[in-house]
Design a protein around this motif. Structure first.
Motif, short mmCIF file in Angstrom:
data_model
loop_
_atom_site.label_atom_id
_atom_site.label_comp_id
_atom_site.label_asym_id
_atom_site.label_seq_id
_atom_site.Cartn_x
_atom_site.Cartn_y
_atom_site.Cartn_z
N VAL A 1 -9.35 -0.49 10.22
CA VAL A 1 -8.83 -0.99 8.95
C VAL A 1 -9.06 0.02 7.82
O VAL A 1 -10.18 0.53 7.66
CB VAL A 1 -9.51 -2.33 8.57
CG1 VAL A 1 -9.03 -2.80 7.18
CG2 VAL A 1 -9.21 -3.41 9.61
N VAL B 1 -12.64 2.69 2.90
CA VAL B 1 -12.22 2.20 1.59
C VAL B 1 -11.91 3.42 0.74
O VAL B 1 -12.73 4.34 0.65
CB VAL B 1 -13.32 1.36 0.92
CG1 VAL B 1 -12.90 0.95 -0.50
CG2 VAL B 1 -13.63 0.12 1.75
N ILE C 1 -14.30 -3.36 7.92
CA ILE C 1 -13.42 -2.33 7.36
C ILE C 1 -13.98 -0.95 7.70
O ILE C 1 -15.19 -0.74 7.67
CB ILE C 1 -13.33 -2.52 5.83
CG1 ILE C 1 -12.58 -3.83 5.55
CG2 ILE C 1 -12.63 -1.35 5.15
CD1 ILE C 1 -12.89 -4.43 4.23
N VAL D 1 -8.53 0.25 3.63
CA VAL D 1 -8.20 -0.49 2.42
C VAL D 1 -8.21 0.47 1.23
O VAL D 1 -9.22 1.16 1.00
CB VAL D 1 -9.20 -1.64 2.14
CG1 VAL D 1 -8.75 -2.46 0.93
CG2 VAL D 1 -9.35 -2.54 3.36
N ILE E 1 -4.18 -2.07 3.98
CA ILE E 1 -3.82 -2.93 2.85
C ILE E 1 -4.30 -2.29 1.55
O ILE E 1 -5.14 -1.37 1.56
CB ILE E 1 -4.40 -4.36 2.97
CG1 ILE E 1 -5.94 -4.34 2.93
CG2 ILE E 1 -3.88 -5.06 4.21
CD1 ILE E 1 -6.57 -5.70 2.66
N HIS E 2 -3.74 -2.79 0.44
CA HIS E 2 -4.22 -2.40 -0.88
C HIS E 2 -4.83 -3.65 -1.52
O HIS E 2 -4.30 -4.75 -1.38
CB HIS E 2 -3.05 -1.89 -1.73
CG HIS E 2 -3.47 -1.34 -3.07
ND1 HIS E 2 -4.09 -0.12 -3.21
CD2 HIS E 2 -3.36 -1.84 -4.32
CE1 HIS E 2 -4.34 0.11 -4.49
NE2 HIS E 2 -3.90 -0.92 -5.20
N ALA E 3 -5.98 -3.49 -2.20
CA ALA E 3 -6.66 -4.63 -2.82
C ALA E 3 -7.05 -4.26 -4.24
O ALA E 3 -7.00 -3.09 -4.62
CB ALA E 3 -7.90 -5.01 -2.01
N VAL F 1 -8.02 0.67 -2.94
CA VAL F 1 -8.36 -0.29 -4.01
C VAL F 1 -8.04 0.30 -5.38
O VAL F 1 -8.03 1.51 -5.57
CB VAL F 1 -9.85 -0.70 -3.97
CG1 VAL F 1 -10.15 -1.51 -2.72
CG2 VAL F 1 -10.77 0.50 -4.08
N GLN G 1 -2.58 -10.52 4.55
CA GLN G 1 -3.51 -9.39 4.60
C GLN G 1 -4.82 -9.72 5.33
O GLN G 1 -5.30 -8.93 6.12
CB GLN G 1 -3.84 -8.87 3.19
CG GLN G 1 -2.75 -8.01 2.59
CD GLN G 1 -1.89 -8.78 1.64
OE1 GLN G 1 -1.36 -9.82 1.98
NE2 GLN G 1 -1.73 -8.27 0.43
N PRO H 1 0.81 -1.23 0.00
CA PRO H 1 0.00 0.00 0.00
C PRO H 1 0.84 1.28 0.00
O PRO H 1 0.86 2.04 0.98
CB PRO H 1 -0.84 -0.14 1.27
CG PRO H 1 -0.02 -0.98 2.18
CD PRO H 1 0.77 -1.91 1.31
N ILE I 1 -14.57 -6.09 -0.08
CA ILE I 1 -13.26 -6.07 -0.73
C ILE I 1 -12.97 -7.43 -1.37
O ILE I 1 -13.19 -8.47 -0.74
CB ILE I 1 -12.15 -5.78 0.31
CG1 ILE I 1 -12.36 -4.40 0.96
CG2 ILE I 1 -10.76 -5.88 -0.31
CD1 ILE I 1 -12.28 -3.23 0.01
N VAL J 1 -5.91 -7.79 8.71
CA VAL J 1 -7.16 -7.03 8.78
C VAL J 1 -8.01 -7.50 9.97
O VAL J 1 -8.49 -6.71 10.78
CB VAL J 1 -7.96 -7.18 7.46
CG1 VAL J 1 -9.42 -6.78 7.64
CG2 VAL J 1 -7.31 -6.35 6.35
#
Lengths: 258, 289
Positions: B193, B221, B218, B195, B163-165, B197, B183, B31, B174, B187
């Motif tokens: 959290v 986002v 989460i 994320v 994190i990156h998704a 994306v 990950q 990320p 996600i 999480v």
């Protein structure tokens, strides 16, 4: 380039590749081990199962990965699992035949250092650290180590033991309750060393063409023992050299810099 | 419940100075956009957890956001050293860095324990290894059934995991595929959290066992296309190995590093501007500038 038209690094990678039996399940470190394992896959061991700690099982990279988690590994793998799963079920669960490791330094009992040179609190050189190696060294059925041999890498005493080989020697592994056999061979640019059956001290059992036993002794930081029948390593075959050079060429092309 | 929000708001609202923060992604999906926003927002004194600190933590350490690092492999993959990490450990620059060092298997197990609501993790490892001598949280434990001696480590419970998704849907669920590292565990072990994306889509095209994280675990986002550059996002773009190689010379010298971070990170407002700034420099063959 040695007399036979190959370099000592090429001899090392070829000799290391030969150690892998076809079909073996092999947990591979990045760099020299990965090069050797993929050469084995391209030559005598097409069915070797390569596992990388990123969770890629049965990876079949066309070019050597630069990192342990390159996309190429995931795209060519039979399955991709999480990091906890790779270490818990597959490695600790006893599914790995061979752990294939590199190191910055080793000692006569093949304990490995990848953490620091000098004092831990005020290190002379801070190295990357353990990664997956301590548990690979613990749980793989056996361990192969590949690294270039010199006074700097083959040391009398390690600053730090990151991954246990044969500990203090003798039956240390069995007494400590480690499941795997530990290191069974060290492949270098000068020759091949194997642990003595009783003391577990590394002894020189093969010497690569173009080198002498004196070269090996000079490149070792402890008084190196030599096997009674230390043989010369079979030189790389034309097929082995061609495969290795093609692999290196397409890898260099894939990772070309600015 | 996940808010679909800007990264700037997510970082400023969810990460506090001194927090324990895990920014995970094993080579894949690192990320970086979020890491840069932590630097821009000037967070201080973080305890940063990550198996492989990689370039993202080299940048955070060099910019003095991190007081303590919990890690298991601190190198530039396939290239060599992380020079900012090394400088902090060996010379205390820009500030002394406390380190708590483990193995991958240990940290992976510690996240599993955290996600499982357990106080510690157990593994077979560390026999004959010197890490327990320098890391007092690695303890020995005896199996109550067999008597086998094993290792125990405390579970990881980050204040914030980032994190990156690849994808989110409009509810903030996600989806992530390819190398997924730790990950999911990181999480589920965390209190909060974030994320980032690649894409927000109407509906996932997912098999039943794809890795999905529901919106209700989460907090935020954030749409950040390209947000894991120079690592990669499977299905979107490849790892830029050349960037990892050039980082060696960018990061080797303190002043070159600071100038680079100022030019490309501090003097840009977001990750899109960062990638434009870097690619403009690259086109002029001036990546180090």
């Amino acid at each position: 380039m040695a007399e036979g038209g190959w370099s000592s690094d090429e001899m090392m990678t070829v000799a290391a590749a030969r150690m892998l039996k076809n079909g073996a399940v092999c947990f591979v470190g990045i760099g020299l081990p990965s090069a050797a394992a993929n050469l084995a896959r391209a030559t005598h061991a097409p069915d070797v199962v390569l596992i990388y700690e990123s969770g890629t099982i049965g990876a079949k990279p066309y070019v050597l990965p630069l990192s342990i988690g390159d996309g190429e590994l995931a795209e060519t793998a039979d399955i991709v699992v999480s990091t906890p799963e790779i270490f818990r079920y597959w490695l600790q669960g006893g599914r790995v035949d061979i752990g294939f490791l590199g190191a910055a330094q080793l000692d006569r009992f093949c304990n490995l250092n990848t953490t620091v040179i000098g004092d831990y609190a005020g290190p002379k050189v801070r190295l990357p650290g353990a990664g997956g190696a301590p548990e690979i060294a613990t749980s793989a059925g056996e361990v192969l180590v590949v690294l270039r041999q010199s006074q700097r890498t083959f040391v009398d005493e390690l600053s730090f033991v990151t991954s246990a080989g044969h500990g203090s020697g003798g039956n240390w592994r069995a007494e400590t309750g480690l499941p795997g056999m530990g290191p069974t061979a060290v492949i270098t640019d000068i020759g091949i060393l194997r642990p003595d059956a009783e003391s577990r001290e590394l002894i020189l059992t093969e010497i690569h063409p173009g080198f002498t036993v004196a070269d090996a002794k000079k490149s070792t930081g402890w008084p190196l023992q030599v096997a009674e029948f230390c043989v010369e390593t079979l030189p790389p075959s034309a097929a082995e050299l061609t495969s290795l050079r093609e692999l290196n060429k397409r890898s260099a092309h894939a990772h070309v810099g600015y | 419940m996940a808010d679909i929000t800007s990264l700037e708001d997510a970082i400023s609202g969810l990460i506090r100075d001194g927090d324990t923060v895990a920014m995970e992604g094993f080579t894949h999906l690192i990320p970086f956009a979020a890491g840069h926003q932590v630097i821009r927002s000037g967070k201080k004194g973080l305890t940063a957890i990550r198996l492989t600190p990689d370039l993202i933590y080299d940048q955070l350490i060099g910019m003095n956001c991190v007081g303590k690092l919990i890690f298991s492999w601190g190198g530039n993959p396939g290239v060599g050293s992380l020079h900012r990490f090394r400088d902090a450990v060996q010379q205390g620059w820009p500030a002394p860095l406390k380190i708590e060092e483990h193995s991958h298997a240990d940290l992976a197990n510690a996240y599993v324990a955290g996600a499982s609501g357990l106080p510690f993790a157990v593994l077979r490892g560390y026999a004959g290894c010197d890490l327990p001598k320098v890391n007092p949280v690695i303890k020995k434990i005896t199996c109550p059934f067999t008597g086998e001696e094993l290792s125990a480590v405390p579970s990881l419970r980050p204040d914030v995991t980032v994190i990156h998704a690849q994808q989110a849907d409009r509810q903030g669920n996600i989806m992530i595929w390819g190398i997924t590292g730790v990950q999911k565990e990181a999480v589920l072990a965390a209190k909060r959290v974030i994320v980032t994306v690649e894409e927000v889509i109407d509906e996932f095209d997912a098999r039943a066992n794809a890795v999905l994280l529901p919106h209700w675990v989460i907090d935020a986002v954030c749409l950040e296309p390209g947000g894991s550059y120079p690592s990669y996002a499977m299905g979107y773009y490849e790892r830029e190995n050349d960037f990892y190689k050039s980082w060696d010379s960018i990061s080797r010298d303190r002043e070159v590093f600071k100038a680079w971070m100022r030019r490309h990170v501090l003097n840009t407002n977001n990750f899109f501007e960062f990638t434009r700034s870097v690619s403009a420099a690259k086109n002029k063959e001036d990546l180090h500038g």
